[in-house]
Design an enzyme around this catalytic site. Structure first.
Site, PDB file in Angstrom:
ATOM      1  N   GLU A   1       0.841  -0.359  -4.977  1.00 52.86           N
ATOM      2  CA  GLU A   1      -0.092   0.721  -5.289  1.00 52.86           C
ATOM      3  C   GLU A   1       0.677   2.037  -5.233  1.00 52.86           C
ATOM      4  OE1 GLU A   1      -2.457   4.083  -3.705  1.00 52.86           O
ATOM      5  OE2 GLU A   1      -1.708   2.618  -2.285  1.00 52.86           O
TER       6      GLU A   1
ATOM      7  N   ASP B   1       0.828  -1.193   0.000  1.00 56.81           N
ATOM      8  CA  ASP B   1       0.000   0.000   0.000  1.00 56.81           C
ATOM      9  C   ASP B   1       0.872   1.257   0.000  1.00 56.81           C
ATOM     10  OD1 ASP B   1      -2.764   1.166   0.440  1.00 56.81           O
ATOM     11  OD2 ASP B   1      -1.742   1.982   2.200  1.00 56.81           O
TER      12      ASP B   1
END
Length: 573
Positions: free
Chosen positions: A348, A305
């Protein structure tokens, strides 16, 4: 007439030679040329809490509760867990979609309580896994250690990898319940630590009045050596990507070379598995904690993330430790491992498209593709624009076809952006599951899961509704299953050279050194499909959509397509 006679009559009606087309009971699919997982990832991303409740006994762990009104309940834990995922694995749900990896939201222990969500509209719990409290413990709402082992074993038995969502940029907010358990050491009626007595009665309107953000007791939380928070005694968040506080979350000092002890809250947490490490930095602890899941359970990879908000050196360290940890687990569990493939990471990085850039050198095999959703929306529209589809495919294949050294995950819907138009998921499924590169299926895109309630201050919550098990769109599901299984057999779709063969119906080929397919979209009933020289003259091909076979004559085959006009041609066995 027999089925065979009908097929011959249809072929004669085309005005050309007769090609023998057999019905859907024809031979099984040809031997697969699936390629490696790195080349042909088909990843199912699921918010575990919103999927299926396999063990209701864990639904209210740590005193978590639900709310009576749907608008109030949008940010609570809804009951989905690892046991539910295992049940659907055993039902064949993921295998039927051609999935070869399941990416689950971070299952390690999250903040126990809630914080104020949106514009003071809902109680926001950490059901999504982004408010970490203890990286070394499984969150009880997700299940037990045995249930995690059962989930991984069930996935591996079907050749499906397990990926954890991991966060190194930030832990969770200081919520009232967790602070009361691990920071506030006094239970008197006077002000104690950072809390006021009676915090259990806090509401959305007065939540912050129960916390003194200037009290030095905050030093008993993560501590100033660990995070930036702007609180008294802590460093302020910076203005650059690496030191800023995203959404006011505390920012880990992963770049710091300073050795640190365990954060104070974990020193006060009796059930943590965290132990002090000699001369360890914040980065060292996080890497150790995250990769211990790999070493203990055989987790096959991570989805990282907020990649742009953590320095590349930390990601490289995480990848190196993950590679070693998975190798160790596979050596200790040779019969449980899928294969000898190394630890895999996707990331991401907001705005990242299909081009390879320097972030891949920080340990990433793959990156989430933010370009695809908008281009797919333009191509699908209210009716499929095959010219735009072909431009998308051509652009992607030029960058991602073998021997490209990188790959991406394209998606239609995301928990961070939006759900794709629910009424267009048949055509959209075709565009996604036939695209070059890797693909990510967001839970419920295959069932037309409706959006949930969208608070004005947090539209993302609408993308995270409960799985629609009682209202599955069978047409969408059947389509996605057919395409997913076809993709799983053919690495050419992911890594092949792309060529358009015809405009009407739109027909293209994808070819690698050892695999080839031809696909048509918008094919009318009983017509010729151009295959050119992709399949040898006189050879037999199979339409994976209907199961029918046909012989190649004059660079074409005669077939009666499925009513949705999709034809998926592969060499017949």
């Amino acid at each position: 007439m027999t089925l065979r006679t009908l097929a011959l009559a249809a072929a004669l009606a085309l005005g050309g030679p007769v090609w023998a087309q057999t019905p859907a009971t024809a031979p099984a699919p040809a031997p697969a040329h699936a390629g490696s997982f790195a080349d042909n990832p088909i990843v199912y991303f699921v918010i575990t809490d919103r999927f299926l409740d396999g063990n209701p006994a864990n639904d209210h762990s740590y005193g978590r509760t639900r709310e009576a009104k749907p608008a109030d309940d949008v940010g609570t834990f809804h009951g989905g867990d690892l046991a539910g995922l295992t049940r659907k694995l055993k039902d064949g749900w993921f295998k039927d979609l051609g999935v070869n990896a399941i990416w689950i939201t971070a299952p390690y222990e999250q903040a126990h309580g809630w914080v104020v969500g949106g514009n003071k509209e809902f109680k926001h719990y950490a059901y999504h896994g982004y408010f970490a409290l203890d990286y070394t413990r499984l969150d009880q709402n997700m299940g037990t250690e045995d249930e995690l082992r059962a989930f991984v074993a069930a996935a591996h038995a079907q050749g499906i990898r397990v990926l954890f969502d991991v966060v190194m940029n930030h832990p969770g907010y200081g919520d009232l319940r967790s602070l009361s358990e691990y920071v506030n050491q006094s239970k008197t009626d006077k002000k104690a630590g950072v809390l006021w007595a009676g915090w259990e009665q806090a509401t959305l309107r007065d939540y912050h009045s129960y916390i003194d953000y200037n009290d030095p007791a905050w030093l008993l939380w993560w501590g100033p050596d660990w995070i930036r928070s702007g609180l008294r005694g802590y460093t302020e968040g910076g203005r650059d990507d690496l030191t800023m506080q995203l959404a006011y979350l505390p920012d880990f000092k992963t770049e710091s070379p300073k050795p640190v002890d365990l954060p104070p809250l974990l020193q006060h947490k009796p059930d943590t598995h965290a132990k002090a490490l000699p001369n360890a930095t914040v980065r060292d602890y996080l890497v150790s904690w995250l990769t211990q899941w790999v070493r203990d359970y055989g987790i096959d990879g991570f989805r990282a993330d907020t990649v742009k908000h953590v320095e590349p050196a930390s990601w490289a360290a995480l990848k190196a430790a993950g590679v070693q940890a998975l190798a160790d687990w596979k050596a200790a569990h040779p019969k449980e491992a899928i294969d000898n493939a190394p630890f895999w990471m996707t990331g991401e990085y907001w705005g990242q498209g299909i081009e390879r850039n320097a972030i891949y050198d920080a340990g990433f095999d793959n990156m989430i593709n933010f370009d695809f959703q908008d281009r797919a929306r333009e191509a699908v529209g209210t009716s499929l624009d095959t010219a735009k589809v072909d431009r998308l495919y051509s652009d992607y294949a030029k960058v991602l076809a073998a021997p490209a050294r990188h790959n991406v995950l394209s998606y239609l819907s995301s928990h961070d952006t939006a759900l794709f138009d629910r009424s267009r998921l048949v055509d959209a499924g075709s565009v996604l599951l036939l695209a070059p590169g890797g693909v990510q299926i967001f839970y419920g895109d295959e069932t037309a899961r409706p959006p949930g309630y969208a608070p004005s201050g947090d539209k993302q919550q609408a993308t995270r509704s409960d799985m629609n098990w009682d209202a599955v769109d069978s047409t969408v599901l059947s389509h996605w299953r057919t395409l997913g299984r076809f993709r799983a057999r053919h690495v050419a779709l992911a890594r092949g050279v792309h060529a358009k063969l015809a405009d009407a119906p739109y027909t293209f080929s994808r070819i690698t050194a050892d695999d080839r397919v031809v696909v048509a979209l918008g094919a009318a009933a009983a017509r010729k499909i151009v295959v050119g020289n992709v399949f040898p003259e006189g050879s037999t091909v199979r339409d994976a959509y209907t199961g029918a076979t046909a012989r190649v004559t004059g660079g074409a085959v005669a077939l009666t397509p499925q009513t949705n006009g999709v034809v998926l041609l592969e060499a017949a066995p």
